[in-house]
Enzyme design. Structure first.
Site: not given
Ligand code: 2AM
Length: 223
Positions: A154, A69
Site C-alpha cells: 500500500h 511510497h
C-alpha cells in the site's frame, strides 16, 4: 580497524516520482472531499468524531507522512529483523534505482489511516520480503497467512493525529480479511471512481473501476 558495515536505510520501497506524487495527492484528496459529502458517510460520522460533532473535514483529519511510497522492506537502519539479509539479496541489488509502474486498485479510509492499495506484479513481488505480510502484526490480526502474498502492499496517504504509518498496512489487512470473510459492505454505493463499501467501525473501501498507475523508483529512504 574493523571494516564499517554499510549503513541500512529506514526502508526499501517504491518511491513515487515527484510529479506523480502531486497527481496522486490531488486525485486522493478529491476522493476525500467527495466521501465527506456522502450521506452514507455522514450517517457513520461518529466513527470518526465524538458524538457531539456534526461535521468533519477529512482533508484536515489526515496528516501526510513523508514522501509517497509503497514500503517493500522496513529496515529501521538495520534494527528490523532480516534487514541486512534483504539488502544483500541479488534481486534487491539488481532492481535498485530502477523505474517501475505501481498499480493502485483501491483506496481505503479508517479513523486511523488513509491509504491506497497496491497490486504488485510478479516482478515486483520478487522484491516483497518473505513474511512481509505478517511482519510485526498486532496479535488481534489473525488469518493474514490465508491472504495472497503482497496483500499488505500500500501507499500511506495520511494518518490521523498520533497514529504511526505502520498502521495503514494493518488497516488494509483487516479490511481484506473482512471482505474475504464474506462481510461485503453493509453499505455499498456506486461512485464515479468505483464501488464504495462500508465495513463497520469507520472502515471504508473504494474498489477503483480502473486501476490508477503511478511511476515509481525502487530505492531506499532514510530520514
Ligand atoms: P507504511 O509503509 O504503512 O507507510 C517509515 O516508518 C515507513 O516504514 C513508513 O512508510 C511505514 O509505514 C513503514 N513501516 C514502519 N514500521 C513498519 C513495520 N514494522 N513493518 C512494515 N513497515 C513499516
Amino acid at each position: 580497524q574493523p571494516q564499517k558495515e554499510p549503513e541500512l536505510p529506514l526502508f526499501f520501497g517504491w518511491l513515487l516520482l515527484p510529479e506523480v506524487q502531486e497527481r496522486i495527492k490531488c486525485y486522493t484528496m478529491d476522493f476525500l472531499k467527495t466521501l465527506d459529502t456522502l450521506e452514507a458517510f455522514k450517517k457513520h460520522l461518529s466513527d470518526f468524531t465524538g458524538e457531539a460533532e456534526k461535521t468533519l473535514d477529512l482533508e484536515q483529519y489526515f496528516e501526510a507522512k513523508g514522501p509517497l511510497h509503497c514500503t517493500a522492506k522496513y529496515c529501521d537502519y538495520g534494527k528490523a529483523e532480516g534487514a541486512k539479509e534483504y539488502a544483500e539479496e541479488q534481486v534487491v541489488k539488481e532492481s535498485y534505482g530502477g523505474q517501475t509502474e505501481l498499480s493502485v486498485t483501491a483506496l481505503f479510509v479508517t479513523p486511523r489511516t488513509f491509504g491506497a492499495r497496491v497490486a504488485l506484479t510478479e516482478e515486483q513481488l520478487k522484491l516483497w520480503p518473505t513474511g512481509g505480510d505478517t511482519e510485526c502484526l498486532p496479535p488481534t490480526l489473525t488469518g493474514v497467512d490465508a491472504l495472497p502474498v503482497g496483500s499488505r502492499a500500500h501507499v500511506t496517504l495520511g494518518c490521523s493525529a498520533s497514529v504511526e504509518p505502520v498502521q495503514t498496512g494493518f488497516d488494509l489487512l483487516e479490511i481484506l480479511l473482512l471482505k474475504q470473510g464474506g462481510q461485503e459492505g453493509t453499505t455499498e454505493e456506486e461512485m464515479e471512481l468505483g464501488t464504495l463499501s462500508y465495513l463497520g467501525q469507520g472502515r471504508w473501501y473504494l474498489a477503483l473501476r480502473e486501476a490508477v498507475t503511478a511511476d515509481a523508483t525502487f530505492s531506499s529512504y532514510s530520514d
